[in-house]
Design an enzyme around this catalytic site. Structure first.
Site, PDB file in Angstrom:
ATOM      1  N   SER A 449     -75.279 -20.286  23.663  1.00 31.66           N
ATOM      2  CA  SER A 449     -74.405 -21.202  22.940  1.00 31.66           C
ATOM      3  C   SER A 449     -74.914 -22.616  23.197  1.00 31.66           C
ATOM      4  O   SER A 449     -75.028 -23.030  24.348  1.00 31.66           O
ATOM      5  CB  SER A 449     -72.981 -21.085  23.467  1.00 31.66           C
ATOM      6  OG  SER A 449     -72.544 -19.760  23.321  1.00 31.66           O
ATOM      7  N   CYS A 642     -64.553 -19.127  24.973  1.00 35.58           N
ATOM      8  CA  CYS A 642     -65.980 -18.827  25.082  1.00 35.58           C
ATOM      9  C   CYS A 642     -66.301 -18.260  26.464  1.00 35.58           C
ATOM     10  O   CYS A 642     -65.762 -18.708  27.472  1.00 35.58           O
ATOM     11  CB  CYS A 642     -66.820 -20.080  24.839  1.00 35.58           C
ATOM     12  SG  CYS A 642     -68.589 -19.759  24.988  1.00 35.58           S
ATOM     13  N   ASP A 687     -66.282 -17.141  21.022  1.00 33.35           N
ATOM     14  CA  ASP A 687     -67.740 -17.093  21.142  1.00 33.35           C
ATOM     15  C   ASP A 687     -67.974 -16.395  22.478  1.00 33.35           C
ATOM     16  O   ASP A 687     -68.053 -17.052  23.516  1.00 33.35           O
ATOM     17  CB  ASP A 687     -68.280 -18.537  21.169  1.00 33.35           C
ATOM     18  CG  ASP A 687     -69.799 -18.593  21.250  1.00 33.35           C
ATOM     19  OD1 ASP A 687     -70.456 -17.627  20.837  1.00 33.35           O
ATOM     20  OD2 ASP A 687     -70.324 -19.609  21.726  1.00 33.35           O
ATOM     21  N   TRP A 689     -69.540 -12.999  24.969  1.00 36.98           N
ATOM     22  CA  TRP A 689     -70.669 -12.088  25.136  1.00 36.98           C
ATOM     23  C   TRP A 689     -70.512 -11.221  26.370  1.00 36.98           C
ATOM     24  O   TRP A 689     -69.663 -11.479  27.186  1.00 36.98           O
ATOM     25  CB  TRP A 689     -71.972 -12.891  25.208  1.00 36.98           C
ATOM     26  CG  TRP A 689     -72.028 -13.893  26.312  1.00 36.98           C
ATOM     27  CD1 TRP A 689     -72.351 -13.649  27.624  1.00 36.98           C
ATOM     28  CD2 TRP A 689     -71.759 -15.307  26.217  1.00 36.98           C
ATOM     29  NE1 TRP A 689     -72.313 -14.817  28.333  1.00 36.98           N
ATOM     30  CE2 TRP A 689     -71.942 -15.844  27.513  1.00 36.98           C
ATOM     31  CE3 TRP A 689     -71.368 -16.155  25.194  1.00 36.98           C
ATOM     32  CZ2 TRP A 689     -71.749 -17.204  27.801  1.00 36.98           C
ATOM     33  CZ3 TRP A 689     -71.197 -17.500  25.481  1.00 36.98           C
ATOM     34  CH2 TRP A 689     -71.384 -18.018  26.764  1.00 36.98           C
TER      35      TRP A 689
HETATM   36  P1  FAD Z   1     -81.321  -9.346  30.844  1.00 36.14           P
HETATM   37  O1  FAD Z   1     -82.659  -8.945  31.250  1.00 36.14           O
HETATM   38  O2  FAD Z   1     -80.948  -9.211  29.444  1.00 36.14           O
HETATM   39  O3  FAD Z   1     -80.275  -8.569  31.755  1.00 36.14           O
HETATM   40  C1  FAD Z   1     -78.895  -8.803  31.586  1.00 36.14           C
HETATM   41  C2  FAD Z   1     -78.119  -7.871  32.448  1.00 36.14           C
HETATM   42  O4  FAD Z   1     -78.358  -6.520  32.058  1.00 36.14           O
HETATM   43  C3  FAD Z   1     -78.465  -7.882  33.938  1.00 36.14           C
HETATM   44  O5  FAD Z   1     -77.845  -8.916  34.619  1.00 36.14           O
HETATM   45  C4  FAD Z   1     -77.960  -6.538  34.368  1.00 36.14           C
HETATM   46  O6  FAD Z   1     -76.565  -6.593  34.545  1.00 36.14           O
HETATM   47  C5  FAD Z   1     -78.267  -5.689  33.168  1.00 36.14           C
HETATM   48  N1  FAD Z   1     -79.554  -5.017  33.395  1.00 36.14           N
HETATM   49  C6  FAD Z   1     -80.782  -5.510  33.194  1.00 36.14           C
HETATM   50  N2  FAD Z   1     -81.715  -4.610  33.551  1.00 36.14           N
HETATM   51  C7  FAD Z   1     -81.043  -3.529  33.981  1.00 36.14           C
HETATM   52  C8  FAD Z   1     -81.447  -2.253  34.494  1.00 36.14           C
HETATM   53  N3  FAD Z   1     -82.721  -1.914  34.637  1.00 36.14           N
HETATM   54  N4  FAD Z   1     -80.482  -1.384  34.827  1.00 36.14           N
HETATM   55  C9  FAD Z   1     -79.186  -1.703  34.688  1.00 36.14           C
HETATM   56  N5  FAD Z   1     -78.756  -2.895  34.233  1.00 36.14           N
HETATM   57  C10 FAD Z   1     -79.670  -3.777  33.879  1.00 36.14           C
HETATM   58  N6  FAD Z   1     -75.567 -16.840  28.660  1.00 36.14           N
HETATM   59  C11 FAD Z   1     -75.512 -18.016  29.311  1.00 36.14           C
HETATM   60  O7  FAD Z   1     -75.841 -18.096  30.489  1.00 36.14           O
HETATM   61  N7  FAD Z   1     -75.106 -19.172  28.675  1.00 36.14           N
HETATM   62  C12 FAD Z   1     -74.724 -19.176  27.377  1.00 36.14           C
HETATM   63  O8  FAD Z   1     -74.359 -20.209  26.847  1.00 36.14           O
HETATM   64  C13 FAD Z   1     -74.773 -17.932  26.667  1.00 36.14           C
HETATM   65  N8  FAD Z   1     -74.400 -17.870  25.372  1.00 36.14           N
HETATM   66  C14 FAD Z   1     -74.456 -16.692  24.711  1.00 36.14           C
HETATM   67  C15 FAD Z   1     -74.079 -16.641  23.375  1.00 36.14           C
HETATM   68  C16 FAD Z   1     -74.142 -15.463  22.673  1.00 36.14           C
HETATM   69  C17 FAD Z   1     -73.730 -15.413  21.230  1.00 36.14           C
HETATM   70  C18 FAD Z   1     -74.601 -14.298  23.325  1.00 36.14           C
HETATM   71  C19 FAD Z   1     -74.688 -12.990  22.591  1.00 36.14           C
HETATM   72  C20 FAD Z   1     -74.967 -14.329  24.653  1.00 36.14           C
HETATM   73  C21 FAD Z   1     -74.906 -15.523  25.358  1.00 36.14           C
HETATM   74  N9  FAD Z   1     -75.312 -15.578  26.686  1.00 36.14           N
HETATM   75  C22 FAD Z   1     -75.223 -16.772  27.354  1.00 36.14           C
HETATM   76  C23 FAD Z   1     -75.909 -14.407  27.373  1.00 36.14           C
HETATM   77  C24 FAD Z   1     -77.432 -14.441  27.193  1.00 36.14           C
HETATM   78  O9  FAD Z   1     -77.761 -14.184  25.846  1.00 36.14           O
HETATM   79  C25 FAD Z   1     -78.169 -13.388  28.023  1.00 36.14           C
HETATM   80  O10 FAD Z   1     -77.592 -12.134  27.788  1.00 36.14           O
HETATM   81  C26 FAD Z   1     -78.146 -13.662  29.504  1.00 36.14           C
HETATM   82  O11 FAD Z   1     -78.676 -14.933  29.789  1.00 36.14           O
HETATM   83  C27 FAD Z   1     -78.965 -12.627  30.252  1.00 36.14           C
HETATM   84  O12 FAD Z   1     -80.269 -12.604  29.737  1.00 36.14           O
HETATM   85  P2  FAD Z   1     -81.506 -12.185  30.624  1.00 36.14           P
HETATM   86  O13 FAD Z   1     -82.630 -11.869  29.707  1.00 36.14           O
HETATM   87  O14 FAD Z   1     -81.751 -13.142  31.718  1.00 36.14           O
HETATM   88  O15 FAD Z   1     -81.008 -10.834  31.305  1.00 36.14           O
END
Ligand code: FAD
Length: 689
Positions: A449, A642, A687, A689
């Site tokens: 966001s 949010c 908003d 997630w």
């Molecule tokens: P990822 O690699 O996607 O992992 C996320 C989580 O999945 C992990 O913490 C864990 O719980 C799980 N996971 C991963 N691997 C494994 C595994 N091998 N086994 C089991 N579980 C697992 N985030 C923010 O910080 N700020 C924002 O403003 C924000 N806005 C968003 C707005 C929208 C519309 C949406 C959809 C999401 C938003 N998010 C926000 C969330 C963001 O998109 C990400 O999902 C978040 O930052 C995690 O991404 P990542 O790639 O670091 O983690």
């Protein structure tokens, strides 16, 4: 008349010129790499017909699996159904992105074929981006089919339906539910039940696996199919190209598409074509050592990218070197990681999910979701390639026994390399690379966001991202979020921090061919409906604990700017929550600045969950201020939530109902209806997630 030599030369030149003009270079173009995929999205060229019936006929298909997918899961399920339908039941299957076809001729769908719909529900019961046009078409009353204007124009259509949703949202799985109703009303016949997977309960995969067996049984009956022993057949051919090296300039080393490979980047930028944006500034927002929250300023100037306050930005991540190496080692790819490969679908309808020719390393690093939880079904598939009989048996058991899989794999949060190595240290060299590409999702951009106001900084987009780091109880390892740890590494590098590889994670920070050098990150913007009222004098109430405050920083920044410009700004109320005022209070100093500008127009309620004897959350603060909130609502305030969908957003919804009931003296049912109508009229916006 005589024609002299000069005339002939002129005539020939003119003729050549006209041929050149009318053939647009088709006849003299340099031959392309026959394997190169050229679509912007890095998959096979999208040329050709939007006529699905023609496409199925041409390629001899009797089963099409349409998907409406936002984050890739629905697309993955569609591919898995396609593979299974072919391997086990001899169906001639193809998957189809809903946005790639037209639907006017669905009324002529042959009765001896079947269509699957794998539909994710997005946000407030909305279709995914790629399903919008299909959804508009099928929701017409009646849809404008080309031939059949009967009551039941889809009388010949047999279909199978599965939905992906999240029960923490009000419109749980509404896409599949509504589609099922519409198709039935139009005379189509559903085979099996309309399945529903629930991401909110964390049971998506098991819901899917549980749904598909009875569905296959029903389909076998309906279409007179026979089950056969499923033998793995690769979807893609993988050819190692001795004639090419990673230095060859037609080889993709992680470039997202042809445009990025051949040119300096070119807009328009969108979900298929990211902009490689400089990060202008990045900093840590928490003051504690063991948790991180990043603030990054992404510079989109000169890109043509525009946003409005409340939109989302997508970050295209790169996998950590540690995980790339782990996968290479597990599957015996280490030695050949930089070999060039060309891939293409063995079946012409199969799309390679990334552009080739490329290298194993680039495909894995930039395009494959290698860290995500491994699926039970994929463990079954991999069993066939186990290094010995014992491992094969164990893999088969993990694939077929849901409880055992949960105990050994999912409770330990293992990714594919970790799961497979836990069964046998490997290397699992017999696993075809195609099988890995099929079994793992395409690496997805993550959305954030936007935490800035487009009025204040139209060309610089702020994000506020908490770094994902989950210590797995009893397992001795930490699951690191893909994108946020990549952003953390970028921030460390940018600020010259002493630890450039946070938690031992290193990244190819300079990107393919050093194109991301100087701290760049690929991004695109997605417009959202989460918007401030167009009239700034309208009051607003915002609820955003943790990083849920991100868009509200943008909202408040915008209102402060409007106030500075002399506009009348309405009551601006923020409910913010974090653990401790001294640790994770996001933008603590900035709020004081906004307060100076907005004065008593800005009210901030803080809930610190770990400061007092009792945990205080935003929901409590809202309840304590029931009268204040109700008064503002009666002055037509917009209400925004949010952040965390699973608990907070749901509880805030309930608390608001309770406030309306107590303050307006109506019963709970009536109050619930009020909240519902606030949602449907856009007064209550989420908003989450
Ligand atoms: P990822 O690699 O996607 O992992 C996320 C989580 O999945 C992990 O913490 C864990 O719980 C799980 N996971 C991963 N691997 C494994 C595994 N091998 N086994 C089991 N579980 C697992 N985030 C923010 O910080 N700020 C924002 O403003 C924000 N806005 C968003 C707005 C929208 C519309 C949406 C959809 C999401 C938003 N998010 C926000 C969330 C963001 O998109 C990400 O999902 C978040 O930052 C995690 O991404 P990542 O790639 O670091 O983690």
């Amino acid at each position: 008349a005589q024609v002299d030599t000069l005339d002939i030369v002129v005539l020939v030149l003119l003729l050549l010129g006209s041929v050149a003009y009318f053939t647009k270079g088709t006849y003299w173009g340099v031959p392309k790499d026959p394997y190169a995929t050229s679509a912007l999205n890095g998959s096979a060229t999208k040329k050709g017909s939007r006529n699905i019936l023609e496409k199925m006929d041409e390629s001899g298909k009797n089963c099409v699996i349409f998907y409406g997918s936002q984050t890739g899961t629905a697309e993955d399920y569609a591919s898995r159904l396609a593979k299974e339908g072919h391997a086990r039941f001899g169906l001639n299957t193809m998957t189809a992105d809903l946005e790639d076809f037209d639907y006017e001729n669905l009324d002529q769908f042959p009765p001896d074929k079947v269509a699957f719909f794998v539909m994710a529900t997005y946000g407030e019961g909305e279709p995914t981006d790629n399903a919008v046009e299909f959804w508009e078409f099928i929701n017409q009353d009646p849809p404008s089919f080309s031939e059949n204007s009967d009551e039941k124009p889809l009388g010949n259509l047999k279909y199978v339906a599965f939905g992906l949703g999240n029960n923490t949202y009000e419109h749980y799985n509404s896409m599949v539910r509504n589609l099922d109703k519409i198709l039935t009303k139009l005379g189509a016949k559903r085979i099996g039940t309309a399945g529903e997977g629930d991401d909110g309960a964390g049971t998506m995969e098991e819901d899917f696996l549980g749904w598909k067996e009875p569905m296959w049984a029903a389909l076998v009956q309906e279409m007179g199919l026979e089950e056969r022993e499923a033998v793995y057949e690769p979807v893609f051919s993988v050819e190692e190209r001795e004639d090419l090296s990673p230095e060859t300039d037609t080889v993709y080393l992680g470039e997202p598409n042809k445009n990025h490979l051949e040119n300096s980047q070119k807009g328009p930028y969108n979900a298929h074509n990211p902009f490689i944006a400089p990060i202008a500034e990045s900093k840590e927002l928490f003051t504690v050592k063991d948790r991180n929250c990043l603030h990054c300023e992404i510079d989109v100037s000169g890109s043509g990218i525009s946003y409005t306050t409340g939109d989302h930005i997508a970050i295209w991540p790169t996998n950590a070197g540690l995980e790339v190496d782990r996968l290479m080692k597990t599957f015996g790819l280490e030695e050949k990681r930089h070999r060039v490969i060309s891939m293409k679908g063995i079946d012409p309808t199969a799309k390679v999910p990334f552009p080739t020719p490329t290298t194993y390393d680039a495909a894995i690093r930039y395009h494959m979701e290698i860290c995500a939880p491994v699926s039970r079904q994929f463990m079954s598939t991999l069993a066939a390639f186990a290094p010995n009989e014992e491992a094969k048996k164990e893999m088969a058991k993990l694939g077929s026994d849901a409880d055992y899989f949960k105990e050994k794999i999912s409770s330990q949060m293992l990714n594919v390399s970790q799961a497979v190595s836990a069964v046998h240290p490997g290397p699992w060299s017999a696993v075809p690379f195609s099988c890995l590409v099929e079994g793992l999702n395409k690496l997805q951009p993550r959305y954030y966001s936007i935490s800035s106001s487009s009025l204040v900084q139209p060309e610089k987009i702020s994000i506020t991202a908490v770094v994902e780091s989950v210590r797995v109880p009893g397992a001795g390892h930490v699951v690191k979020g893909v994108t946020t740890n990549y952003l953390l590494a970028l921030k460390q590098k940018q600020n010259g921090d002493p630890d450039p590889s946070p938690h031992g994670l290193t990244y190819e920070i300079n990107g393919p061919r050093n194109k991301y050098d100087g701290i760049h990150v690929p991004v695109h913007v997605r417009h959202s409906n989460f918007k401030l009222p167009s009239n700034p004098s309208k009051p607003i109430i915002m609820v955003g604990p943790g990083t849920g405050v991100a868009p509200f920083r943008g909202f408040v920044q915008e209102r402060a700017e409007q106030a500075k410009r002399g506009e009348e700004v309405g009551q601006t109320v923020l409910f913010y929550g974090c653990r401790r005022s001294s640790e994770d209070w996001l933008y603590k100093a900035e709020w004081d600045e906004y307060k100076k500008i907005l004065g008593d127009k800005l009210t901030i309620f803080n809930a610190f969950s770990r400061e007092g004897p009792k945990k205080v959350y935003v929901q409590h603060m809202i309840k304590e201020n029931a009268k204040f909130i109700n008064d503002l609502l009666q002055q037509k305030a917009n209400f925004y939530v949010c952040g965390d969908a699973a608990h907070m957003a749901r509880e805030v919804n309930e608390v608001l109902g309770q406030i309306i009931a107590s303050e307006r003296g109506v019963d709970e049912k009536k109050a619930e209806q009020v909240v519902k109508s606030m949602r449907s009229s856009g007064v209550y916006q989420e908003d989450v997630w």
